[in-house]
Design an enzyme around this catalytic site. Structure first.
Site, PDB file in Angstrom:
ATOM      1  N   CYS A   1       0.881  -1.690   0.055  1.00 16.03           N
ATOM      2  CA  CYS A   1      -0.302  -0.246  -0.294  1.00 16.03           C
ATOM      3  C   CYS A   1       0.856   1.639   0.162  1.00 16.03           C
ATOM      4  CB  CYS A   1      -0.645  -0.203   1.156  1.00 16.03           C
ATOM      5  SG  CYS A   1       0.090  -0.483   3.045  1.00 16.03           S
TER       6      CYS A   1
ATOM      7  N   HIS B   1      -1.836   0.794   7.542  1.00 11.77           N
ATOM      8  CA  HIS B   1      -2.316   0.722   6.217  1.00 11.77           C
ATOM      9  C   HIS B   1      -1.680   2.945   5.884  1.00 11.77           C
ATOM     10  CE1 HIS B   1      -4.707   0.300   3.244  1.00 11.77           C
ATOM     11  NE2 HIS B   1      -5.163   0.813   3.093  1.00 11.77           N
TER      12      HIS B   1
END
Length: 1036
Positions: free
Chosen positions: A111, A347
């Site tokens: 990510c 994340h």
């Protein structure tokens, strides 16, 4: 006796299934096995149980073969939406909507890559470079990726081509800021080699600014500037509330005093000075790296700062710029967010402003969300980071400002940069557009294929719907009509459209007579013959079970068992009373085992339960078969006995010769017992004991007498060897002889065992000296290995025993000797200097010995699965509870496991790092001299010690992870050692570190740190971070 239909829901005092089982066999208590009728058989198979109606059962009644409710029919009856006939998502949901952006697939932990790719894609200048640059390698993948982001028909695309070209580990999350620096540096280096001058400086023009480190001497006032370029400003956020404070601290003046004085070229000496950074020029795109991830010296690993920082939508950098009058107003273009409390996990997402429309978008891998009202919204991202430890109130932000505790990079673009919209429309080069068109074609083909599969599933589902509606109505059988049984699980799978339907198989429900076993009635359903014919014709099958499959033999046997169980207690009291009554003199009796008589009620109960569960015990022994007798215990033991009268059954199937193990009972008692044990061995009073056993007993007594005589003779001839007195040693060679003889210590141990228990042990007939020789006939021991314990445990002094010449002469006469082995002391007669040499006969085979030792060492360092022991150390001198061993031995091992008290200074064998070889491992001569009891080689597990399974090729890092789970000690708090040698190289394998099977590893734990932030920190920091080592970002 007649019984009416049974309703499974009528009895509420117990579970319906148990009540049905009880009702099905209630008649057996009053009906003799020979009086069973067809009506009783149907009751046992629950033929007359009422079928359940729809709506009355929440789930299917497994005990009722007529219940056809709750088997999966609910989803098929009535009208069904065609979408229920497939589990294939609409392929158009994967299609890109008009005027939307394309997402990027997260390949595991990529990510952080996706966020930067989206930010760079929305940088118009970087986008335009793809028009001119002819792609190669990594840049080629970037160009192709940008082309797909521009013109792909997919809602999201796969960036694996670029990720693989970069050599990134998709399963490991890396430092996002470092990735940004390295990737832009790679682009700059690649583009600088191009011939087009407009292309060479794209990265510098877009991201590069200049500042100077200016040092001013306090004495003479001389300024010493050191110019430097920057691509981003790294700002410390600790102790600050907004971006302005962070930039101010970055540019603040620093004093150089004391030991840190500055050497002034004008003054030619060290002087107090000041140093500060002066911004000379700013780039078009200004990147601010907020240093949220810092190194914590206390815990020795990185941690995340969850400090709230506010930043403006419009930033005026004029006050911070030195000496140039240029427009320095910047507008917020992108915010990169890290969600999570740990520096090693979490994340990454990106909020990016579209340069054409000024709309804000949130890029979260495959998902893209447009913000409402052309405004940046960070609220949801800030809520996720809240934890019990870090709950702080979010400060209020003024209009035009945003506040974040998770933003780690801010991207501003110069406001005065007006780009012609006609020039900034990204036209994909033809060669790249061709690749995009090919990918779009594959996508369209996939969409068409998925649509066809959906249509096929719908058509199949509709056909199945009609079939189920037709057949389900035919399943129930009517009274008086023919019927069959089919498996319940098959019916469920037939009604479950997600599983493949196999043919009907009833073979698993058959009894030993080839019919339906009564115990399996709960696993089948009774359906009409018409429905069964249709199902078997469409799906096929074996072992059809109709009305004739009801097994009379099984029902009769179960009836007998039930009746016997009910009268068992009464018969037990009667039998025990009859046994106490003396038999008449003219009465003929039967032999039964005393142990069998004591436990016959339990044996009968076990036998009846086995008969009752016949299907589950098809492979078990029947009463009367020979039982397997374990160990050396030949006497019948009631606890281990499985079959009645087996305790008086000999190995040959005859009557045991041990009269004390049996007794006579009357015929009346025997007949009672035969009702419960019809296949038990029968021995009448006149039955003779087994002749083979009697002959063996006579021979055994004769052999025992011979063994005792032999043992007495050998003991008197070799008394010192037996008592371990006056033994020769190599450490102090006896003066009275120059020759000593060698035999395996194993021979001496076995011989002593025979002398101690001649009746229980086999006599020793030979001396196998070949055990000590190599295949060439050479000796396998050096003088030093016999004198001291060898590095190779199976070639140590524990493997041999030394004999006097007189003892060897006796042994040579009493035993078969395959090879004489001796060691001689040779005096040097040429020089009267007292030098002595030792020579073995046969001579030492050095080649075989070295090869054997090498193979041993190799095996010890190449094991695939072995046990090591980890002991947690409290301090340097003491182990945890070292005096409390945790081990247990079986009764047969107690004597072998007993240890004599240790003498002061004696080495504890538990700390031996060598793996003893079972075939040649012998007790130490010193210990044997003291007590004659063999010292155990079994590892004593101490309290506070844990055994771990490891392999030679696993790394020390992996071992530390195992220790962390076993002891709850983080890897960076572990100090491991073996034999006083520290284990520090986490990347080294256990084999290379000398960790062998049965090794004892000492663990000393440092004091735990106060705050771990998150448990995944422990997993990540146990090894030095390699970052992007070995990837394409560093030129590999």
């Amino acid at each position: 006796m007649t019984t009416g239909p049974i309703c499974p829901k009528h009895h509420l005092q117990m579970a319906p299934r148990l009540q049905l089982e009880k009702d099905a066999w209630r008649w057996a208590e009053m009906v003799k096995p020979e009086d069973i009728t067809h009506e009783h058989i149907e009751l046992a198979y629950r033929i007359a149980v009422l079928a359940c109606k729809r709506g009355t059962c929440r789930r299917n009644c497994k005990g009722n073969p007529n219940c056809l409710v709750g088997i999966g029919e609910q989803s098929w009856l009535g009208e069904i939406d065609e979408n229920a006939f497939h589990n294939i998502d609409d392929p158009n949901s994967e299609r890109r909507d008009k005027n939307t952006f394309v997402g990027l697939t997260n390949l595991g932990a990529t990510c952080y890559v996706n966020t930067f790719l989206q930010v760079w894609f929305h940088n118009l200048e970087l986008l335009l470079l793809s028009t001119y640059y002819e792609p190669r390698t990594i840049c080629e993948h970037l160009q192709y990726l940008f082309a797909l982001l521009q013109n792909s028909n997919r809602r999201y695309i796969d960036p694996s081509g670029l990720v693989k070209a970069l050599g990134l580990d998709t399963g490991q999350q890396q430092d996002a800021q470092e990735f940004s620096k390295l990737f832009l540096s790679l682009l700059e280096d690649t583009l600088s080699k191009q011939k087009d001058p407009n292309l060479q400086n794209v990265i510098q023009q877009q991201f590069c600014g200049q500042f100077s480190y200016v040092t001013v001497c306090n004495q003479c006032g001389r300024e010493s500037p050191l110019p430097s370029r920057f691509y981003e400003l790294e700002l410390n956020i600790q102790g600050h509330k907004n971006l302005t404070e962070c930039v101010t601290e970055f540019l603040k003046e620093e004093k150089l005093e004391g030991d840190n004085c500055y050497y002034c070229e004008s003054c030619q000496s060290k002087q107090n000075a000041t140093r500060r950074i002066k911004l000379q020029s700013l780039p078009r795109t200004l990147n601010f790296q907020l240093m949220r991830f810092v190194f914590d010296r206390q815990s020795s690993h990185k941690k995340k700062l969850n400090t709230f920082i506010s930043f403006p939508e419009v930033l005026d950098m004029g006050p911070f710029l030195e000496g140039k009058e240029e427009e320095c107003t910047y507008e917020l273009s992108a915010v990169l967010i890290h969600r999570g409390v740990s520096a090693y996990s979490g994340h990454y997402i990106a909020h990016v402003r579209d340069a054409h429309t000024n709309d804000w978008y949130k890029f979260n891998d495959e998902e893209i969300e447009k913000m409402e009202g052309k405004k940046l919204q960070l609220g949801i991202e800030e809520d996720i980071a809240e934890t019990a430890k870090s709950q702080t109130r979010k400060p209020k932000c003024s209009k035009g400002y945003h506040c974040s505790r998770n933003a780690y990079m801010l991207v501003y673009k110069r406001q005065t940069e007006e780009i012609d919209q006609t020039e900034t429309i990204f036209e994909v080069p033809a060669f790249l557009q061709k690749l995009v068109d090919q990918d779009n074609k594959k996508f369209e083909e996939w969409c068409n294929e998925m649509a066809d599969m959906r249509k096929q599933s719908v058509d199949k589902g509709k056909a199945k719907h009609e079939e189920v509606k037709e057949l389900y109505e035919l399943l129930p059988t009517e009274d008086g009509l023919s019927y069959e049984f089919v498996p319940l699980e098959w019916l469920k799978k037939w009604l479950d459209d997600s599983t493949a339907i196999k043919e009907i198989d009833n073979s698993q429900f058959l009894c030993s007579h080839g019919k339906l076993h009564p115990d399996k009635i709960g696993e089948v359903k009774r359906i009409s013959l018409k429905a069964a014919d249709l199902l078997f014709s469409r799906y096929g099958g074996v072992s059809r079970l109709g009305q004739s499959s009801l097994c009379r033999d099984c029902v009769t046997q179960r009836c007998r068992v039930i009746r016997l169980k009910n009268q068992l207690n009464e018969d037990y009291r009667e039998v025990m009373n009859l046994v106490k009554t003396p038999m008449k003199s003219d009465e003929s009796g039967f032999w039964i085992g005393k142990a069998s008589l004591r436990s016959w009620r339990q044996l009968a109960l076990d036998q009846l339960e086995e008969d009752e569960e016949e299907t589950k015990h098809n492979n078990s022994k029947v009463n009367g078969e020979k039982s397997s007798i374990k160990g050396d215990n030949e006497d019948g033991d009631g606890e281990e006995m499985k079959n009645f009268n087996e305790d008086i059954l000999c190995y040959h199937g005859g009557l045991n010769i041990l009269e004390n193990d049996r007794r006579l009972v009357s015929a009346e008692v025997w007949n009672k017992l035969r009702m419960y044990f019809p296949r038990a061995p029968e021995f009448t009073q006149n039955k003779e004991a087994c002749q083979q056993c009697m002959r063996l007993e006579r021979e055994g007594k004769e052999n025992e007498a011979l063994n005792r005589m032999m043992a007495n003779e050998q003991k008197s001839s070799l008394l010192n060897l037996f008592q371990e007195k006056n033994r020769p040693t190599l450490q102090k060679w006896p003066q009275e002889t120059d020759v000593l003889y060698i035999v395996p210590h194993y021979f001496v141990d076995e011989w002593r065992k025979f002398i101690r228990r001649p009746a229980k042990s086999n006599p020793v007939s030979s001396v196998a000296n070949s055990l000590l020789l190599c295949p060439h006939g050479g000796f396998m021991f050096t003088y030093d290995s016999m004198l001291f314990k060898s590095e190779c445990s199976c070639l140590s002094m524990h493997s041999i025993a030394l004999l006097w010449p007189a003892e060897w002469e006796v042994i040579s006469k009493m035993f078969l000797v395959d090879q004489a082995i001796s060691i001689c002391r040779i005096h040097d007669k040429t020089h009267d200097n007292g030098n002595v040499q030792y020579q073995t006969y046969p001579d030492l085979c050095r080649e075989c010995r070295e090869g054997f030792i090498f193979q041993q060492q190799r095996d010890m360092s190449e094991y695939a699965q072995a046990t090591v022991y980890v002991r947690k150390v409290i301090d340097k001198k003491r182990m945890i509870k070292e005096s409390a061993p945790e081990f247990s031995v079986s009764g047969s091992d107690v004597e072998d496991e007993r240890e004599e008290p240790k003498m002061d200074g004696e080495k504890d064998p538990d700390f031996s790092q060598l793996n003893e070889t079972a075939s040649l491992s012998m007790p130490p001569v010193t210990a044997a001299c003291k007590s004659g009891i063999r010292r155990s080689t079994r590892h004593r597990k101490l309290r506070g010690e844990k055994a771990l399974i490891v392999s030679a090729n696993q790394t020390l890092k992996e071992l530390k992870m195992q220790i962390m789970h076993a002891f709850s000690v983080a890897p960076f708090d572990q100090n491991l050692s073996i034999d006083g040698r520290c284990l520090t190289d986490d990347s080294a394998t256990l084999g290379s570190l000398g960790v062998i099977p049965e090794s004892i590893i000492c663990l000393k734990a440092d004091e735990p740190i106060a705050d771990y932030a998150a448990m995944d920190d422990v997993y990540q920091v146990c090894m030095p971070e390699e970052g992007f080592k070995g990837t394409g970002l560093l030129g590999h």
